[in-house]
Write a protein that holds these residues in place. Sequence first.
Motif, PDB file in Angstrom:
ATOM      1  N   SER A   1       9.278  -6.158 -10.233  1.00  0.00           N
ATOM      2  CA  SER A   1       7.855  -6.457 -10.446  1.00  0.00           C
ATOM      3  C   SER A   1       7.128  -6.618  -9.124  1.00  0.00           C
ATOM      4  O   SER A   1       6.012  -6.127  -8.949  1.00  0.00           O
ATOM      5  CB  SER A   1       7.689  -7.767 -11.212  1.00  0.00           C
ATOM      6  OG  SER A   1       7.937  -7.563 -12.559  1.00  0.00           O
ATOM      7  N   SER A   2       7.764  -7.318  -8.181  1.00  0.00           N
ATOM      8  CA  SER A   2       7.119  -7.573  -6.882  1.00  0.00           C
ATOM      9  C   SER A   2       6.947  -6.279  -6.104  1.00  0.00           C
ATOM     10  O   SER A   2       5.887  -6.029  -5.511  1.00  0.00           O
ATOM     11  CB  SER A   2       7.969  -8.533  -6.041  1.00  0.00           C
ATOM     12  OG  SER A   2       8.236  -9.706  -6.770  1.00  0.00           O
ATOM     13  N   ALA A   3       7.984  -5.465  -6.091  1.00  0.00           N
ATOM     14  CA  ALA A   3       7.905  -4.216  -5.326  1.00  0.00           C
ATOM     15  C   ALA A   3       6.862  -3.278  -5.953  1.00  0.00           C
ATOM     16  O   ALA A   3       6.122  -2.593  -5.248  1.00  0.00           O
ATOM     17  CB  ALA A   3       9.271  -3.541  -5.265  1.00  0.00           C
ATOM     18  N   LYS A   4       6.791  -3.253  -7.285  1.00  0.00           N
ATOM     19  CA  LYS A   4       5.806  -2.386  -7.949  1.00  0.00           C
ATOM     20  C   LYS A   4       4.380  -2.921  -7.734  1.00  0.00           C
ATOM     21  O   LYS A   4       3.428  -2.143  -7.658  1.00  0.00           O
ATOM     22  CB  LYS A   4       6.117  -2.268  -9.437  1.00  0.00           C
ATOM     23  CG  LYS A   4       7.313  -1.354  -9.737  1.00  0.00           C
ATOM     24  CD  LYS A   4       7.055   0.075  -9.303  1.00  0.00           C
ATOM     25  CE  LYS A   4       8.105   1.038  -9.821  1.00  0.00           C
ATOM     26  NZ  LYS A   4       7.928   2.405  -9.279  1.00  0.00           N
ATOM     27  N   ALA A   5       4.229  -4.256  -7.639  1.00  0.00           N
ATOM     28  CA  ALA A   5       2.905  -4.815  -7.318  1.00  0.00           C
ATOM     29  C   ALA A   5       2.510  -4.400  -5.904  1.00  0.00           C
ATOM     30  O   ALA A   5       1.336  -4.100  -5.631  1.00  0.00           O
ATOM     31  CB  ALA A   5       2.934  -6.334  -7.450  1.00  0.00           C
ATOM     32  N   ALA A   6       3.485  -4.343  -5.013  1.00  0.00           N
ATOM     33  CA  ALA A   6       3.205  -3.907  -3.639  1.00  0.00           C
ATOM     34  C   ALA A   6       2.742  -2.445  -3.611  1.00  0.00           C
ATOM     35  O   ALA A   6       1.914  -2.070  -2.776  1.00  0.00           O
ATOM     36  CB  ALA A   6       4.452  -4.092  -2.766  1.00  0.00           C
ATOM     37  N   VAL A   7       3.249  -1.652  -4.525  1.00  0.00           N
ATOM     38  CA  VAL A   7       2.805  -0.242  -4.599  1.00  0.00           C
ATOM     39  C   VAL A   7       1.293  -0.198  -4.880  1.00  0.00           C
ATOM     40  O   VAL A   7       0.561   0.606  -4.302  1.00  0.00           O
ATOM     41  CB  VAL A   7       3.586   0.534  -5.689  1.00  0.00           C
ATOM     42  CG1 VAL A   7       2.984   1.926  -5.920  1.00  0.00           C
ATOM     43  CG2 VAL A   7       5.066   0.657  -5.311  1.00  0.00           C
ATOM     44  N   ILE A   8       0.834  -1.094  -5.742  1.00  0.00           N
ATOM     45  CA  ILE A   8      -0.609  -1.123  -6.057  1.00  0.00           C
ATOM     46  C   ILE A   8      -1.404  -1.538  -4.818  1.00  0.00           C
ATOM     47  O   ILE A   8      -2.425  -0.938  -4.487  1.00  0.00           O
ATOM     48  CB  ILE A   8      -0.883  -2.077  -7.244  1.00  0.00           C
ATOM     49  CG1 ILE A   8      -0.219  -1.528  -8.510  1.00  0.00           C
ATOM     50  CG2 ILE A   8      -2.387  -2.266  -7.451  1.00  0.00           C
ATOM     51  CD1 ILE A   8      -0.354  -2.422  -9.734  1.00  0.00           C
ATOM     52  N   GLY A   9      -0.920  -2.568  -4.120  1.00  0.00           N
ATOM     53  CA  GLY A   9      -1.608  -3.027  -2.900  1.00  0.00           C
ATOM     54  C   GLY A   9      -1.678  -1.910  -1.870  1.00  0.00           C
ATOM     55  O   GLY A   9      -2.737  -1.669  -1.277  1.00  0.00           O
ATOM     56  N   MET A  10      -0.576  -1.233  -1.670  1.00  0.00           N
ATOM     57  CA  MET A  10      -0.552  -0.147  -0.678  1.00  0.00           C
ATOM     58  C   MET A  10      -1.509   0.972  -1.092  1.00  0.00           C
ATOM     59  O   MET A  10      -2.240   1.514  -0.267  1.00  0.00           O
ATOM     60  CB  MET A  10       0.869   0.412  -0.531  1.00  0.00           C
ATOM     61  CG  MET A  10       0.967   1.481   0.540  1.00  0.00           C
ATOM     62  SD  MET A  10       2.640   2.112   0.763  1.00  0.00           S
ATOM     63  CE  MET A  10       2.823   3.143  -0.692  1.00  0.00           C
TER      64      MET A  10
END
Length: 252
Positions: free
Chosen positions: A161-170
């Motif tokens: 979940s955290s890594a996929k949220a980072a994809v949105i931020g990037m």
Amino acid sequence: MDLGLKGKNAIVTGGAGGIGLGCAKALAAEGCNIIIADLNDELAAKCADDIKNEYGVDAWGMKLNVCDQDSIKEFWENVKENVGVADILVNNVGGRIDRAPLNELSDEAWLKTFDLTIHSGFYMSKAFCNQFVPDKGKGAIINVTSKSAIMSSSKGNSHYSSAKAAVIGMTRILAKDVYDLGIRVNCIAPGYVQTERVYPDGDPRTEEKRKLLLTHDFAKPADLGNVVAFLASEKSYQIIGAVIDVTGGTLC
Ligand SMILES: NC(=O)c1ccc[n+]([C@@H]2O[C@H](COP(=O)([O-])OP(=O)(O)OC[C@H]3O[C@@H](n4cnc5c(N)ncnc54)[C@H](O)[C@@H]3O)[C@@H](O)[C@H]2O)c1
């Protein structure tokens, strides 16, 4: 509708199966030349041959490990030598290593999940932008996140979940960073997708999950591919830095 993608060169990471293959086929159906970039180079070569035969475009299967910087460097040299400039990049590879409550999760699982899911997108996007020729035309990056980045996911999934949220931020900031180079960046958020690895037919858990969608049916890789092709095209020129929900109503 003609999306105007004919002759563009599109890279799909993890394109030898699942959602990635759905994206590769949808882009090929619009006339893109396809580079299937996958850890499994034998399968990538086979998928590329199938795409060539079915859609009459150029297609290459190339070895790529998105977690290995030497492999990424070699991949881009291969693209330059055999294809030229890439116009479209689909950062599709991602996933979870192990599943455990955060207090029990190994450091290794956390770090490897981030390598696979977000660091891969950083390295691939950076290389893509630095080889892109603004004069050549409009470019696009489409990242693949997940509903797990947005809604509470199942237990033991904190790293994913955290890594996929980072994809949105990037996606959001990269979209601003490179818009003036002629590259639009967006991401898609799949929910439950009918890939054999995740939801095999006949498994009772599969039927339970199916009920969570308003459509009562999983998305197919082709459904994600159609959205990706639209986002790659100038028909979607007003969509920038967005997260497109492709969850069959799971998030509404
Ligand atoms: N399947 C789903 O239901 C679902 C739901 C939401 C989000 N997603 C996301 O969609 C994306 C694709 O998922 P999927 O289930 O279709 O893929 P998948 O796990 O079936 O893998 C697709 C391909 O990725 C390749 N691959 C794996 N590791 C690699 C690496 N290090 N370098 C290069 N290639 C590698 C594999 O060889 C395979 O061909 C992922 O980012 C995933 O998190 C999937």
